[in-house]
Design a protein around this motif. Sequence first.
Motif, PDB file in Angstrom:
ATOM      1  N   ASN A   1      -0.914  -7.168   0.680  1.00 30.06           N
ATOM      2  CA  ASN A   1       0.340  -6.399   0.594  1.00 30.06           C
ATOM      3  C   ASN A   1       1.206  -6.549   1.830  1.00 30.06           C
ATOM      4  O   ASN A   1       2.423  -6.443   1.755  1.00 30.06           O
TER       5      ASN A   1
ATOM      6  N   SER B   1       0.079  -6.577   8.655  1.00 31.02           N
ATOM      7  CA  SER B   1      -0.428  -5.803   9.782  1.00 31.02           C
ATOM      8  C   SER B   1      -0.503  -4.334   9.389  1.00 31.02           C
ATOM      9  O   SER B   1       0.251  -3.880   8.524  1.00 31.02           O
TER      10      SER B   1
ATOM     11  N   GLU C   1       2.489   1.212  -2.376  1.00 30.01           N
ATOM     12  CA  GLU C   1       1.688   0.223  -3.091  1.00 30.01           C
ATOM     13  C   GLU C   1       1.634   0.610  -4.553  1.00 30.01           C
ATOM     14  O   GLU C   1       1.907   1.749  -4.929  1.00 30.01           O
TER      15      GLU C   1
ATOM     16  N   ARG D   1      -0.324   0.974  -8.202  1.00 19.39           N
ATOM     17  CA  ARG D   1      -1.611   1.139  -8.890  1.00 19.39           C
ATOM     18  C   ARG D   1      -1.371   1.264 -10.375  1.00 19.39           C
ATOM     19  O   ARG D   1      -0.442   1.975 -10.791  1.00 19.39           O
TER      20      ARG D   1
ATOM     21  N   SER E   1       2.919   5.097   1.791  1.00 20.13           N
ATOM     22  CA  SER E   1       2.077   5.073   3.000  1.00 20.13           C
ATOM     23  C   SER E   1       2.092   6.433   3.693  1.00 20.13           C
ATOM     24  O   SER E   1       3.125   7.097   3.716  1.00 20.13           O
TER      25      SER E   1
ATOM     26  N   GLY F   1      -6.581   9.571   2.476  1.00 16.60           N
ATOM     27  CA  GLY F   1      -5.981   8.920   1.315  1.00 16.60           C
ATOM     28  C   GLY F   1      -5.465   9.965   0.334  1.00 16.60           C
ATOM     29  O   GLY F   1      -5.873  11.131   0.367  1.00 16.60           O
ATOM     30  N   TRP F   2      -4.556   9.571  -0.537  1.00 14.79           N
ATOM     31  CA  TRP F   2      -3.936  10.505  -1.492  1.00 14.79           C
ATOM     32  C   TRP F   2      -4.953  11.113  -2.441  1.00 14.79           C
ATOM     33  O   TRP F   2      -4.713  12.133  -3.075  1.00 14.79           O
TER      34      TRP F   2
ATOM     35  N   GLU G   1      -5.379  -4.164   1.611  1.00 13.96           N
ATOM     36  CA  GLU G   1      -3.960  -4.286   1.974  1.00 13.96           C
ATOM     37  C   GLU G   1      -3.656  -5.655   2.574  1.00 13.96           C
ATOM     38  O   GLU G   1      -2.544  -6.155   2.455  1.00 13.96           O
ATOM     39  N   MET G   2      -4.641  -6.237   3.274  1.00 18.23           N
ATOM     40  CA  MET G   2      -4.362  -7.461   4.023  1.00 18.23           C
ATOM     41  C   MET G   2      -5.226  -8.648   3.599  1.00 18.23           C
ATOM     42  O   MET G   2      -4.973  -9.780   4.032  1.00 18.23           O
TER      43      MET G   2
END
Length: 433
Positions: A63, A66, A84, A86, A148, A202-203, A221-222
């Motif tokens: 995504n 960094s 992001e 989902r 985020s 996290g949510w 994410e990376m």
Amino acid sequence: MKLLLGVPALAVAVYVFAATLPEAPTGFDNKTNGMVDDATHAADQERFDEVEGVTEGLGPLYNAQSCRECHQNPTSGGASQISELRVGHRGPGGKFQNPEISIARGTEIIKARSLVNDRAICPNSAFPSAEIQERVPDSEKIRTFRVSVSLLGDGFVEAVPDQTFVDLAREQCQNSHHKICGQVLYVPIVEAPGQTGVGRFGWKDQHASLLSFSADAYLNEMGVTSRLQPDEVTALCNTAPEPNDKTDADGLSDVDRFARFMRATEAPPRDAQLAVTPKARQGAELFNKVGCDQCHVQTLTTAPAGTQVNGGTVTISAALAEKQFHPYGDFLLHDVGTGDGVVQSMTEHYGKRMYQISWKNLSIRDYESTANKMRTAPLWGVRMRSRLMHDGASVTLLEAILRHRGEAARVTRKFERLKSSEKEALLEFLRSL
Ligand code: HEC
Ligand code: HEC
């Protein structure tokens, strides 16, 4: 107010005790909270800010390059507007099912994760015909964005004993006559196989440990694998050897440094000028009076020095121990009518190998019951957010408040009945957080 309503003596005792504890340091100034020295913190932050490329293991699916790209406002570790994607669908019995996303012209299916990566490193000059971009199939009718979040001050959150959240959930439910009953979710501590903790990050409260979260984020994410998340999402057009995240001369790898960076951050500070105005002070009283504070809990306290958390892998140091801090959140899961229908994927967050281990207190049923719940968004630092709620779809504080239904319905009604000057005062208070 609360005292008059007959909160149990224990809660009063805890409150009085909390009032005597020192405050967790706050600031948006990149200083450490004292857990490490400033030079170590700056070096850890450099890793958090570092832009990764293909040779360092970025991707194949990812995504952003960094941690800072999504956690930056107003400084490294803060939140950002980046969200992001989902998706999923309902399967047999109405249960949430992860999508199956075909890539490489249908030759590979990505399974067992609700996250859809927005970027891919291919096609590129080394793999000119590798078409691996993920796209949402029409079958996936459940779709949501997740914006985020800030992780400043999260070392204090990690240092709160599990039992605090268990007690909070019970007292909240009793005091509200079962109208507001936050859910405690036990989640795997990936670095302590078999051990779980009360999810708070996290949510969807999918992690209890900042190290577990670091490895999850690095992979999902990376696209960077580590000792805790050694398996790539796809092997297509992948060249960097696994795990991508290597140990440095100090014996630490990037995920260790990310975790230490986050643990050593100061908590978000209030807007000191606004906080002392009569209007914001009136707003703070109204916030409690209408009952926002039942979920947006003002003060939590950390465990004594020497306490072991995260399945015995972390010992609370003096800098984090016995501090009070003001997250304006209970870190519990609630149905406030905004639920996105998504159940977090085990494999995505805890790795493909998690099923080889039996985890204490882990309950698939508890996970399934979270489909329409979200963690109470901690309101510390909320003034730095331009897009609110998990999907970022509310762009004013007023809209965010009015979206609260479900468990929060009665509180929202009380808010709606305030005089307009009182509503304005409450909003002013939020703008001071
Ligand atoms: C593409 C954007 C993006 C990148 C890159 C990213 N994150 Fe995040 N981060 C998010 C989002 C979105 C959430 C909320 C996710 C959710 O709960 O579904 C989040 C949540 C978190 C949280 C939870 C904080 C809390 O208090 O709940 C931590 C910790 C975290 N990220 C650490 C990291 C680290 C460490 C890195 C780098 C390895 C990183 N993130 C990279 C977007 C990103
Ligand atoms: C039953 C628990 C509960 C009550 C009561 C409650 N909230 Fe919330 N609040 C939540 C949850 C859960 C979320 C996250 C919802 C989402 O993202 O879909 C949230 C999100 C928010 C947000 C968005 C923050 C962000 O970072 O996006 C604001 C602002 C907020 N609440 C303010 C209030 C105010 C003001 C009140 C009182 C009028 C209140 N809340 C009452 C649980 C509650």
